[in-house]
Write a protein that holds these residues in place. Sequence first.
Motif, PDB file in Angstrom:
ATOM      1  N   SER A 182       0.838  -1.200   0.000  1.00 18.13           N
ATOM      2  CA  SER A 182       0.000   0.000   0.000  1.00 18.13           C
ATOM      3  C   SER A 182       0.873   1.249   0.000  1.00 18.13           C
ATOM      4  O   SER A 182       1.701   1.439   0.892  1.00 18.13           O
ATOM      5  CB  SER A 182      -0.905   0.012   1.238  1.00 18.13           C
ATOM      6  OG  SER A 182      -1.745  -1.120   1.262  1.00 18.13           O
ATOM      7  N   ILE A 183       0.695   2.084  -1.015  1.00 12.49           N
ATOM      8  CA  ILE A 183       1.384   3.365  -1.094  1.00 12.49           C
ATOM      9  C   ILE A 183       0.566   4.269  -2.004  1.00 12.49           C
ATOM     10  O   ILE A 183       0.088   3.835  -3.052  1.00 12.49           O
ATOM     11  CB  ILE A 183       2.832   3.205  -1.605  1.00 12.49           C
ATOM     12  CG1 ILE A 183       3.562   4.548  -1.576  1.00 12.49           C
ATOM     13  CG2 ILE A 183       2.876   2.563  -2.969  1.00 12.49           C
ATOM     14  CD1 ILE A 183       5.064   4.427  -1.842  1.00 12.49           C
ATOM     15  N   ASP A 184       0.392   5.531  -1.608  1.00 11.16           N
ATOM     16  CA  ASP A 184      -0.508   6.426  -2.330  1.00 11.16           C
ATOM     17  C   ASP A 184       0.199   7.481  -3.164  1.00 11.16           C
ATOM     18  O   ASP A 184      -0.468   8.306  -3.810  1.00 11.16           O
ATOM     19  CB  ASP A 184      -1.453   7.127  -1.341  1.00 11.16           C
ATOM     20  CG  ASP A 184      -2.410   6.160  -0.672  1.00 11.16           C
ATOM     21  OD1 ASP A 184      -2.583   5.052  -1.207  1.00 11.16           O
ATOM     22  OD2 ASP A 184      -2.968   6.503   0.385  1.00 11.16           O
ATOM     23  N   GLY A 185       1.525   7.490  -3.176  1.00 12.40           N
ATOM     24  CA  GLY A 185       2.241   8.490  -3.953  1.00 12.40           C
ATOM     25  C   GLY A 185       3.479   8.960  -3.231  1.00 12.40           C
ATOM     26  O   GLY A 185       3.971   8.296  -2.312  1.00 12.40           O
ATOM     27  N   PRO A 186       4.025  10.121  -3.628  1.00  6.70           N
ATOM     28  CA  PRO A 186       5.199  10.664  -2.946  1.00  6.70           C
ATOM     29  C   PRO A 186       4.859  11.044  -1.510  1.00  6.70           C
ATOM     30  O   PRO A 186       3.692  11.059  -1.115  1.00  6.70           O
ATOM     31  CB  PRO A 186       5.563  11.889  -3.787  1.00  6.70           C
ATOM     32  CG  PRO A 186       4.277  12.299  -4.431  1.00  6.70           C
ATOM     33  CD  PRO A 186       3.534  11.020  -4.684  1.00  6.70           C
ATOM     34  N   SER A 229      -3.185   1.567  -4.253  1.00  9.89           N
ATOM     35  CA  SER A 229      -3.259   2.988  -3.936  1.00  9.89           C
ATOM     36  C   SER A 229      -4.706   3.436  -3.794  1.00  9.89           C
ATOM     37  O   SER A 229      -5.607   2.913  -4.460  1.00  9.89           O
ATOM     38  CB  SER A 229      -2.585   3.826  -5.031  1.00  9.89           C
ATOM     39  OG  SER A 229      -1.220   3.498  -5.164  1.00  9.89           O
ATOM     40  N   VAL A 230      -4.883   4.421  -2.945  1.00  8.87           N
ATOM     41  CA  VAL A 230      -6.203   5.012  -2.717  1.00  8.87           C
ATOM     42  C   VAL A 230      -6.094   6.515  -2.949  1.00  8.87           C
ATOM     43  O   VAL A 230      -5.096   7.135  -2.562  1.00  8.87           O
ATOM     44  CB  VAL A 230      -6.687   4.730  -1.282  1.00  8.87           C
ATOM     45  CG1 VAL A 230      -8.054   5.360  -1.036  1.00  8.87           C
ATOM     46  CG2 VAL A 230      -6.755   3.225  -1.038  1.00  8.87           C
ATOM     47  N   TYR A 231      -7.111   7.085  -3.599  1.00  7.00           N
ATOM     48  CA  TYR A 231      -7.065   8.521  -3.859  1.00  7.00           C
ATOM     49  C   TYR A 231      -8.378   9.176  -3.468  1.00  7.00           C
ATOM     50  O   TYR A 231      -9.420   8.528  -3.326  1.00  7.00           O
ATOM     51  CB  TYR A 231      -6.763   8.804  -5.333  1.00  7.00           C
ATOM     52  CG  TYR A 231      -7.892   8.445  -6.283  1.00  7.00           C
ATOM     53  CD1 TYR A 231      -8.884   9.376  -6.595  1.00  7.00           C
ATOM     54  CD2 TYR A 231      -7.970   7.186  -6.866  1.00  7.00           C
ATOM     55  CE1 TYR A 231      -9.926   9.052  -7.469  1.00  7.00           C
ATOM     56  CE2 TYR A 231      -9.001   6.850  -7.728  1.00  7.00           C
ATOM     57  CZ  TYR A 231      -9.972   7.796  -8.031  1.00  7.00           C
ATOM     58  OH  TYR A 231     -11.002   7.469  -8.879  1.00  7.00           O
ATOM     59  N   CYS A 232      -8.315  10.488  -3.316  1.00  3.67           N
ATOM     60  CA  CYS A 232      -9.521  11.290  -3.085  1.00  3.67           C
ATOM     61  C   CYS A 232      -9.245  12.694  -3.610  1.00  3.67           C
ATOM     62  O   CYS A 232      -8.165  12.983  -4.143  1.00  3.67           O
ATOM     63  CB  CYS A 232      -9.882  11.330  -1.598  1.00  3.67           C
ATOM     64  SG  CYS A 232      -8.673  12.198  -0.593  1.00  3.67           S
TER      65      CYS A 232
END
Length: 452
Positions: A182-186, A229-232
Amino acid sequence: MIEGRNYLYDRFTNDIYPKTSKIVNKIKFMEDRLEKLIKNKYISIPFDENIISKKVFSDKPLEIIINITEKCNCECSYCIYGPSYPSTYKNNKNKTINIDIIQKSLSYFSRFLNLNEQKELYIGFYGGEPLLEWKLIEEITRFIQAYFREKLLRFSITTNLTNLTKPIAEFLSKNDFLLTISIDGPKEENDKFRKFKNGSGVFECVYKNIKFLISNYPEYFARNVRFSSVYCEAHDLNKINEFFLTDPFLDKSFFVSKVSEMDTLFYKKFIPKREDCHFLNQFYYFKKLFFKYKKGETIQKIMLSNYILSMFEFYYSLYFKKRNLDIYDIAWYLINDPLNVPLLPASCFPLGRKVYISSEGNYYICEKMAERILLGDVSSGINFKNIYEFIEGYLNDIVKHCLLCNYVQLCPACYANLYLYNQDKFGCENIKYVLEKQFLVDYISCFLNIDF
Protein backbone atom coordinates in the motif's frame (compact mmCIF):
# COMPACT_ATOMS: atom_id res chain seq x y z
CA MET A 1 -32.39 2.35 -24.23
CA ILE A 2 -30.66 5.76 -24.52
CA GLU A 3 -31.51 7.94 -27.49
CA GLY A 4 -29.21 10.58 -28.96
CA ARG A 5 -29.65 12.81 -31.99
CA ASN A 6 -28.72 10.14 -34.53
CA TYR A 7 -27.72 7.08 -32.52
CA LEU A 8 -29.16 4.63 -30.08
CA TYR A 9 -27.46 2.60 -27.34
CA ASP A 10 -28.65 -0.98 -26.84
CA ARG A 11 -28.03 -1.92 -23.22
CA PHE A 12 -28.60 -5.63 -23.95
CA THR A 13 -25.66 -5.86 -26.38
CA ASN A 14 -23.66 -2.83 -25.22
CA ASP A 15 -23.60 -1.53 -28.81
CA ILE A 16 -24.31 1.74 -30.58
CA TYR A 17 -26.59 1.68 -33.64
CA PRO A 18 -27.64 4.30 -36.16
CA LYS A 19 -31.10 5.33 -35.04
CA THR A 20 -33.70 3.77 -37.34
CA SER A 21 -37.36 2.97 -36.73
CA LYS A 22 -36.61 -0.75 -37.15
CA ILE A 23 -33.97 -0.76 -34.41
CA VAL A 24 -36.09 1.41 -32.10
CA ASN A 25 -39.12 -0.87 -32.46
CA LYS A 26 -37.09 -4.03 -31.94
CA ILE A 27 -35.47 -2.83 -28.73
CA LYS A 28 -38.74 -1.37 -27.45
CA PHE A 29 -40.47 -4.71 -28.00
CA MET A 30 -37.80 -6.57 -26.06
CA GLU A 31 -37.87 -4.07 -23.20
CA ASP A 32 -41.68 -4.20 -22.91
CA ARG A 33 -41.56 -8.00 -22.76
CA LEU A 34 -38.93 -7.99 -20.04
CA GLU A 35 -40.74 -5.30 -18.05
CA LYS A 36 -43.92 -7.37 -17.96
CA LEU A 37 -42.02 -10.42 -16.81
CA ILE A 38 -40.28 -8.53 -14.00
CA LYS A 39 -43.43 -6.76 -12.88
CA ASN A 40 -45.49 -9.91 -12.48
CA LYS A 41 -43.02 -12.46 -11.14
CA TYR A 42 -41.02 -12.96 -7.96
CA ILE A 43 -37.98 -15.00 -8.84
CA SER A 44 -37.75 -17.98 -6.51
CA ILE A 45 -35.10 -20.65 -6.41
CA PRO A 46 -35.33 -24.15 -4.95
CA PHE A 47 -33.43 -24.90 -1.78
CA ASP A 48 -31.07 -27.69 -2.72
CA GLU A 49 -27.77 -27.75 -0.85
CA ASN A 50 -25.94 -29.51 -3.68
CA ILE A 51 -27.12 -27.02 -6.30
CA ILE A 52 -26.37 -24.05 -4.06
CA SER A 53 -22.90 -25.33 -3.23
CA LYS A 54 -22.09 -25.77 -6.93
CA LYS A 55 -23.25 -22.24 -7.65
CA VAL A 56 -21.36 -20.77 -4.72
CA PHE A 57 -18.14 -22.73 -5.03
CA SER A 58 -17.73 -23.08 -8.76
CA ASP A 59 -15.13 -25.05 -10.65
CA LYS A 60 -12.74 -22.10 -10.42
CA PRO A 61 -9.89 -22.42 -7.94
CA LEU A 62 -11.06 -21.52 -4.46
CA GLU A 63 -9.59 -18.45 -2.82
CA ILE A 64 -9.47 -18.44 0.98
CA ILE A 65 -8.77 -15.05 2.54
CA ILE A 66 -7.53 -15.22 6.14
CA ASN A 67 -7.80 -12.22 8.42
CA ILE A 68 -4.67 -12.88 10.44
CA THR A 69 -5.19 -10.00 12.86
CA GLU A 70 -7.28 -6.91 13.37
CA LYS A 71 -4.30 -5.14 14.92
CA CYS A 72 -2.63 -2.40 12.90
CA ASN A 73 0.30 -0.10 13.58
CA CYS A 74 -1.19 2.60 11.38
CA GLU A 75 -4.24 4.83 11.69
CA CYS A 76 -5.17 5.86 8.16
CA SER A 77 -7.90 8.49 7.92
CA TYR A 78 -9.82 6.57 5.26
CA CYS A 79 -9.64 3.14 6.89
CA ILE A 80 -13.01 1.43 6.52
CA TYR A 81 -12.65 0.05 10.05
CA GLY A 82 -11.75 3.47 11.47
CA PRO A 83 -13.94 6.23 12.95
CA SER A 84 -14.57 7.77 9.51
CA TYR A 85 -16.88 4.79 8.77
CA PRO A 86 -19.39 4.51 11.64
CA SER A 87 -21.16 1.37 10.40
CA THR A 88 -17.97 -0.69 10.13
CA TYR A 89 -15.87 1.01 12.82
CA LYS A 90 -14.09 -1.33 15.21
CA ASN A 91 -13.07 0.40 18.43
CA ASN A 92 -11.33 -2.66 19.86
CA LYS A 93 -9.05 -4.07 17.16
CA ASN A 94 -6.83 -6.53 18.99
CA LYS A 95 -8.14 -9.91 17.86
CA THR A 96 -5.66 -12.32 16.24
CA ILE A 97 -6.71 -15.58 14.61
CA ASN A 98 -5.90 -18.88 16.30
CA ILE A 99 -4.07 -21.60 14.39
CA ASP A 100 -6.79 -24.05 15.45
CA ILE A 101 -9.33 -22.02 13.47
CA ILE A 102 -7.20 -22.38 10.33
CA GLN A 103 -6.66 -26.10 10.80
CA LYS A 104 -10.34 -26.83 11.38
CA SER A 105 -11.45 -24.55 8.54
CA LEU A 106 -9.12 -26.01 5.95
CA SER A 107 -10.04 -29.52 6.97
CA TYR A 108 -13.71 -28.61 6.55
CA PHE A 109 -13.28 -26.95 3.16
CA SER A 110 -11.06 -29.75 1.89
CA ARG A 111 -13.65 -32.38 2.70
CA PHE A 112 -16.84 -30.55 1.84
CA LEU A 113 -15.79 -28.50 -1.18
CA ASN A 114 -13.87 -31.29 -2.89
CA LEU A 115 -10.67 -29.32 -3.13
CA ASN A 116 -8.92 -32.48 -4.27
CA GLU A 117 -10.51 -31.95 -7.70
CA GLN A 118 -8.99 -28.48 -8.05
CA LYS A 119 -5.41 -28.04 -9.14
CA GLU A 120 -4.92 -24.62 -7.58
CA LEU A 121 -5.68 -23.18 -4.17
CA TYR A 122 -5.25 -19.48 -3.40
CA ILE A 123 -4.50 -18.35 0.14
CA GLY A 124 -4.52 -14.64 0.97
CA PHE A 125 -3.34 -13.10 4.24
CA TYR A 126 -5.21 -9.98 5.27
CA GLY A 127 -5.48 -7.56 8.20
CA GLY A 128 -5.23 -5.24 10.06
CA GLU A 129 -1.56 -5.33 9.32
CA PRO A 130 -0.68 -9.01 8.80
CA LEU A 131 3.09 -8.57 9.26
CA LEU A 132 2.44 -7.79 12.93
CA GLU A 133 1.76 -11.53 13.32
CA TRP A 134 4.49 -12.83 11.07
CA LYS A 135 5.38 -15.95 13.09
CA LEU A 136 1.75 -17.03 12.83
CA ILE A 137 1.78 -16.51 9.06
CA GLU A 138 4.87 -18.71 8.81
CA GLU A 139 3.18 -21.40 10.88
CA ILE A 140 -0.03 -21.30 8.84
CA THR A 141 1.88 -21.34 5.55
CA ARG A 142 3.84 -24.43 6.55
CA PHE A 143 0.67 -26.15 7.74
CA ILE A 144 -1.08 -25.45 4.42
CA GLN A 145 1.92 -26.67 2.43
CA ALA A 146 1.95 -29.91 4.37
CA TYR A 147 -1.83 -30.35 4.29
CA PHE A 148 -2.21 -29.70 0.54
CA ARG A 149 0.92 -31.34 -0.85
CA GLU A 150 -0.74 -32.13 -4.18
CA LYS A 151 -1.99 -28.60 -4.77
CA LEU A 152 -0.48 -25.75 -6.72
CA LEU A 153 -0.55 -23.23 -3.88
CA ARG A 154 -0.64 -19.48 -4.50
CA PHE A 155 0.03 -17.31 -1.46
CA SER A 156 -0.59 -13.59 -1.32
CA ILE A 157 -0.38 -10.87 1.29
CA THR A 158 -1.48 -7.24 1.44
CA THR A 159 0.64 -5.06 3.70
CA ASN A 160 1.71 -1.51 4.51
CA LEU A 161 5.29 -2.94 4.53
CA THR A 162 6.34 -0.90 7.57
CA ASN A 163 7.34 -4.05 9.49
CA LEU A 164 9.45 -5.72 6.82
CA THR A 165 12.61 -7.52 8.00
CA LYS A 166 15.20 -9.59 6.15
CA PRO A 167 13.81 -12.93 7.46
CA ILE A 168 10.30 -11.91 6.33
CA ALA A 169 11.55 -10.89 2.90
CA GLU A 170 13.49 -14.16 2.63
CA PHE A 171 10.39 -16.21 3.45
CA LEU A 172 8.18 -14.25 1.04
CA SER A 173 10.66 -14.73 -1.78
CA LYS A 174 11.33 -18.40 -1.06
CA ASN A 175 7.61 -19.22 -0.98
CA ASP A 176 6.77 -17.09 -4.01
CA PHE A 177 4.25 -14.84 -2.23
CA LEU A 178 2.37 -12.30 -4.33
CA LEU A 179 3.07 -9.11 -2.38
CA THR A 180 0.73 -6.11 -2.56
CA ILE A 181 2.16 -2.96 -0.99
CA SER A 182 0.00 0.00 0.00
CA ILE A 183 1.38 3.36 -1.09
CA ASP A 184 -0.51 6.43 -2.33
CA GLY A 185 2.24 8.49 -3.95
CA PRO A 186 5.20 10.66 -2.95
CA LYS A 187 5.72 11.63 0.68
CA GLU A 188 3.51 14.72 0.65
CA GLU A 189 0.59 12.90 -0.96
CA ASN A 190 1.01 9.55 0.75
CA ASP A 191 1.27 10.98 4.25
CA LYS A 192 -1.84 13.13 4.01
CA PHE A 193 -3.94 10.22 5.23
CA ARG A 194 -1.56 7.28 5.74
CA LYS A 195 -0.04 7.70 9.20
CA PHE A 196 1.30 5.75 12.14
CA LYS A 197 -0.71 5.83 15.34
CA ASN A 198 1.53 8.64 16.66
CA GLY A 199 0.47 10.83 13.74
CA SER A 200 3.71 10.68 11.75
CA GLY A 201 3.65 9.71 8.07
CA VAL A 202 4.61 6.22 6.90
CA PHE A 203 6.20 7.09 3.54
CA GLU A 204 9.87 7.10 4.55
CA CYS A 205 9.57 3.70 6.20
CA VAL A 206 7.64 2.12 3.30
CA TYR A 207 9.92 3.55 0.62
CA LYS A 208 13.04 2.38 2.47
CA ASN A 209 11.64 -1.16 2.63
CA ILE A 210 10.71 -1.09 -1.07
CA LYS A 211 14.32 -0.15 -1.85
CA PHE A 212 15.50 -2.98 0.40
CA LEU A 213 13.47 -5.50 -1.61
CA ILE A 214 14.83 -4.17 -4.89
CA SER A 215 18.44 -4.31 -3.69
CA ASN A 216 18.29 -7.74 -2.09
CA TYR A 217 15.55 -9.58 -4.03
CA PRO A 218 15.44 -7.94 -7.49
CA GLU A 219 13.96 -10.93 -9.33
CA TYR A 220 11.28 -11.44 -6.67
CA PHE A 221 10.43 -7.73 -6.74
CA ALA A 222 10.14 -7.70 -10.52
CA ARG A 223 8.00 -10.84 -10.60
CA ASN A 224 5.74 -10.70 -7.55
CA VAL A 225 5.37 -7.16 -6.21
CA ARG A 226 2.45 -4.88 -7.06
CA PHE A 227 1.01 -1.76 -5.49
CA SER A 228 -2.33 -0.68 -4.07
CA SER A 229 -3.26 2.99 -3.94
CA VAL A 230 -6.20 5.01 -2.72
CA TYR A 231 -7.07 8.52 -3.86
CA CYS A 232 -9.52 11.29 -3.08
CA GLU A 233 -10.10 14.92 -4.05
CA ALA A 234 -7.42 16.15 -1.62
CA HIS A 235 -4.67 14.47 -3.65
CA ASP A 236 -2.55 16.08 -6.36
CA LEU A 237 -2.66 13.80 -9.38
CA ASN A 238 0.16 15.63 -11.17
CA LYS A 239 2.57 14.90 -8.32
CA ILE A 240 1.36 11.32 -7.97
CA ASN A 241 1.69 10.63 -11.69
CA GLU A 242 5.19 12.11 -11.82
CA PHE A 243 6.27 10.05 -8.81
CA PHE A 244 5.00 6.75 -10.22
CA LEU A 245 6.73 7.44 -13.57
CA THR A 246 10.04 6.81 -11.85
CA ASP A 247 11.76 3.61 -10.77
CA PRO A 248 10.86 1.37 -9.02
CA PHE A 249 7.22 1.94 -10.01
CA LEU A 250 7.49 2.46 -13.75
CA ASP A 251 6.54 -1.02 -14.95
CA LYS A 252 4.62 -2.30 -11.93
CA SER A 253 0.94 -3.25 -11.61
CA PHE A 254 -1.40 -1.06 -9.60
CA PHE A 255 -4.79 -1.41 -7.95
CA VAL A 256 -6.15 2.11 -7.74
CA SER A 257 -9.43 2.92 -5.99
CA LYS A 258 -11.23 5.97 -4.70
CA VAL A 259 -11.85 6.42 -0.99
CA SER A 260 -15.30 4.91 -0.44
CA GLU A 261 -18.09 7.46 -0.33
CA MET A 262 -20.59 5.08 1.27
CA ASP A 263 -21.66 5.83 4.83
CA THR A 264 -18.60 7.88 5.70
CA LEU A 265 -17.62 11.06 7.51
CA PHE A 266 -14.30 11.22 5.65
CA TYR A 267 -15.30 13.68 2.94
CA LYS A 268 -16.91 16.12 5.36
CA LYS A 269 -13.82 16.07 7.56
CA PHE A 270 -11.01 16.13 5.00
CA ILE A 271 -12.09 17.51 1.60
CA PRO A 272 -12.41 21.31 1.23
CA LYS A 273 -14.32 22.43 -1.87
CA ARG A 274 -11.31 24.20 -3.37
CA GLU A 275 -9.35 20.93 -3.33
CA ASP A 276 -12.30 19.20 -4.94
CA CYS A 277 -12.19 21.67 -7.86
CA HIS A 278 -8.39 21.43 -8.23
CA PHE A 279 -8.55 17.64 -8.29
CA LEU A 280 -11.32 17.53 -10.90
CA ASN A 281 -9.33 19.75 -13.28
CA GLN A 282 -6.43 17.31 -13.03
CA PHE A 283 -8.76 14.32 -13.31
CA TYR A 284 -10.27 15.56 -16.59
CA TYR A 285 -6.83 16.40 -17.98
CA PHE A 286 -5.53 12.88 -17.37
CA LYS A 287 -8.75 11.40 -18.67
CA LYS A 288 -8.22 13.14 -22.00
CA LEU A 289 -4.66 11.83 -22.17
CA PHE A 290 -5.94 8.37 -21.33
CA PHE A 291 -8.42 8.48 -24.23
CA LYS A 292 -5.75 9.64 -26.63
CA TYR A 293 -3.55 6.77 -25.52
CA LYS A 294 -6.37 4.21 -25.87
CA LYS A 295 -7.26 5.49 -29.36
CA GLY A 296 -3.64 5.17 -30.48
CA GLU A 297 -3.11 8.86 -31.01
CA THR A 298 0.35 10.35 -30.78
CA ILE A 299 0.96 10.30 -27.06
CA GLN A 300 3.89 8.73 -25.34
CA LYS A 301 2.80 6.18 -22.76
CA ILE A 302 5.57 7.56 -20.59
CA MET A 303 3.33 10.59 -19.94
CA LEU A 304 0.92 8.32 -18.08
CA SER A 305 2.06 6.20 -15.16
CA ASN A 306 0.58 2.76 -14.59
CA TYR A 307 -1.16 4.38 -11.63
CA ILE A 308 -3.10 6.72 -13.96
CA LEU A 309 -3.76 3.97 -16.50
CA SER A 310 -5.13 1.70 -13.77
CA MET A 311 -7.22 4.55 -12.40
CA PHE A 312 -9.19 4.75 -15.66
CA GLU A 313 -8.70 1.34 -17.28
CA PHE A 314 -11.18 -0.73 -15.27
CA TYR A 315 -13.92 1.88 -15.42
CA TYR A 316 -13.73 2.33 -19.16
CA SER A 317 -13.11 -1.33 -19.97
CA LEU A 318 -16.70 -1.87 -18.89
CA TYR A 319 -17.84 -0.15 -22.08
CA PHE A 320 -16.33 -2.90 -24.19
CA LYS A 321 -17.85 -5.91 -22.46
CA LYS A 322 -20.07 -7.29 -25.17
CA ARG A 323 -22.06 -10.21 -23.91
CA ASN A 324 -24.61 -9.98 -26.74
CA LEU A 325 -27.38 -11.38 -24.61
CA ASP A 326 -30.64 -12.45 -26.14
CA ILE A 327 -33.68 -11.13 -24.29
CA TYR A 328 -35.57 -14.36 -24.92
CA ASP A 329 -32.79 -16.38 -23.28
CA ILE A 330 -32.90 -14.04 -20.31
CA ALA A 331 -36.64 -14.50 -19.97
CA TRP A 332 -36.29 -18.29 -20.15
CA TYR A 333 -33.62 -18.34 -17.43
CA LEU A 334 -35.65 -16.11 -15.14
CA ILE A 335 -38.54 -18.56 -15.34
CA ASN A 336 -36.74 -21.90 -15.52
CA ASP A 337 -33.19 -21.56 -14.19
CA PRO A 338 -32.83 -18.31 -12.21
CA LEU A 339 -29.58 -19.35 -10.53
CA ASN A 340 -27.84 -19.14 -13.89
CA VAL A 341 -29.54 -16.10 -15.41
CA PRO A 342 -26.89 -14.59 -17.72
CA LEU A 343 -27.76 -10.91 -17.29
CA LEU A 344 -26.22 -9.47 -14.14
CA PRO A 345 -24.43 -6.20 -13.42
CA ALA A 346 -20.82 -5.90 -14.48
CA SER A 347 -19.52 -6.36 -10.96
CA CYS A 348 -18.68 -9.79 -9.59
CA PHE A 349 -21.27 -12.26 -8.38
CA PRO A 350 -21.15 -12.55 -4.58
CA LEU A 351 -20.04 -16.01 -3.47
CA GLY A 352 -18.44 -16.67 -6.83
CA ARG A 353 -15.16 -18.15 -5.58
CA LYS A 354 -14.05 -16.62 -2.27
CA VAL A 355 -14.38 -17.44 1.38
CA TYR A 356 -13.20 -14.95 3.97
CA ILE A 357 -12.23 -16.28 7.42
CA SER A 358 -12.36 -13.59 10.09
CA SER A 359 -9.97 -13.45 13.02
CA GLU A 360 -12.83 -14.71 15.20
CA GLY A 361 -13.44 -17.80 13.05
CA ASN A 362 -16.51 -16.60 11.18
CA TYR A 363 -16.96 -17.22 7.45
CA TYR A 364 -17.99 -14.32 5.20
CA ILE A 365 -18.40 -13.70 1.50
CA CYS A 366 -15.46 -11.42 0.81
CA GLU A 367 -12.89 -9.32 2.63
CA LYS A 368 -14.21 -6.22 0.82
CA MET A 369 -17.69 -6.51 2.30
CA ALA A 370 -16.65 -5.61 5.85
CA GLU A 371 -17.88 -8.80 7.52
CA ARG A 372 -21.52 -8.09 6.65
CA ILE A 373 -22.84 -11.36 5.25
CA LEU A 374 -22.27 -14.33 7.53
CA LEU A 375 -21.93 -17.71 5.80
CA GLY A 376 -21.16 -19.76 8.90
CA ASP A 377 -18.33 -20.33 11.35
CA VAL A 378 -15.58 -22.70 12.32
CA SER A 379 -17.81 -24.56 14.78
CA SER A 380 -20.82 -25.26 12.56
CA GLY A 381 -19.47 -24.86 9.04
CA ILE A 382 -21.31 -23.21 6.15
CA ASN A 383 -24.99 -22.44 6.69
CA PHE A 384 -26.47 -23.12 3.28
CA LYS A 385 -29.90 -21.90 4.32
CA ASN A 386 -28.39 -18.44 4.87
CA ILE A 387 -26.70 -18.60 1.48
CA TYR A 388 -29.95 -19.66 -0.18
CA GLU A 389 -31.83 -16.71 1.34
CA PHE A 390 -29.05 -14.31 0.36
CA ILE A 391 -28.90 -15.49 -3.27
CA GLU A 392 -32.67 -15.33 -3.67
CA GLY A 393 -32.72 -11.82 -2.20
CA TYR A 394 -29.77 -10.77 -4.35
CA LEU A 395 -31.36 -12.14 -7.50
CA ASN A 396 -34.65 -10.32 -6.91
CA ASP A 397 -32.84 -7.08 -6.11
CA ILE A 398 -30.97 -7.33 -9.40
CA VAL A 399 -34.11 -8.22 -11.34
CA LYS A 400 -36.12 -5.42 -9.76
CA HIS A 401 -33.51 -2.66 -9.85
CA CYS A 402 -31.01 -3.58 -12.56
CA LEU A 403 -32.49 -5.41 -15.53
CA LEU A 404 -34.40 -2.34 -16.74
CA CYS A 405 -31.51 0.02 -16.03
CA ASN A 406 -29.75 1.57 -19.02
CA TYR A 407 -26.39 0.76 -17.52
CA VAL A 408 -26.84 -2.83 -16.39
CA GLN A 409 -23.81 -4.03 -18.37
CA LEU A 410 -21.67 -1.07 -17.35
CA CYS A 411 -22.28 -0.87 -13.62
CA PRO A 412 -19.05 -1.42 -11.63
CA ALA A 413 -20.70 -1.29 -8.22
CA CYS A 414 -20.24 -3.99 -5.64
CA TYR A 415 -23.52 -5.38 -4.31
CA ALA A 416 -22.46 -4.31 -0.83
CA ASN A 417 -22.32 -0.70 -1.97
CA LEU A 418 -25.64 -0.95 -3.76
CA TYR A 419 -27.67 -2.35 -0.91
CA LEU A 420 -25.95 -3.49 2.22
CA TYR A 421 -24.61 -0.09 3.20
CA ASN A 422 -27.98 1.49 2.55
CA GLN A 423 -29.91 -0.85 4.86
CA ASP A 424 -33.45 -0.95 3.43
CA LYS A 425 -32.70 1.15 0.36
CA PHE A 426 -31.12 -0.08 -2.86
CA GLY A 427 -28.93 2.97 -3.43
CA CYS A 428 -27.48 3.44 -6.88
CA GLU A 429 -28.63 6.96 -7.81
CA ASN A 430 -25.13 8.40 -7.60
CA ILE A 431 -23.68 5.59 -9.69
CA LYS A 432 -26.36 6.09 -12.35
CA TYR A 433 -25.66 9.82 -12.43
CA VAL A 434 -21.94 9.31 -12.95
CA LEU A 435 -22.42 6.59 -15.57
CA GLU A 436 -24.90 8.65 -17.55
CA LYS A 437 -22.75 11.75 -17.50
CA GLN A 438 -19.52 9.91 -18.28
CA PHE A 439 -21.05 7.48 -20.74
CA LEU A 440 -22.52 9.99 -23.16
CA VAL A 441 -19.53 12.29 -23.13
CA ASP A 442 -16.66 9.83 -22.95
CA TYR A 443 -17.72 6.60 -24.59
CA ILE A 444 -19.76 7.94 -27.47
CA SER A 445 -17.93 11.20 -28.19
CA CYS A 446 -14.34 10.18 -27.51
CA PHE A 447 -14.27 6.56 -28.64
CA LEU A 448 -16.78 6.56 -31.48
CA ASN A 449 -16.20 10.15 -32.67
CA ILE A 450 -19.94 10.80 -32.62
CA ASP A 451 -20.83 14.44 -32.08
CA PHE A 452 -23.87 14.82 -29.85
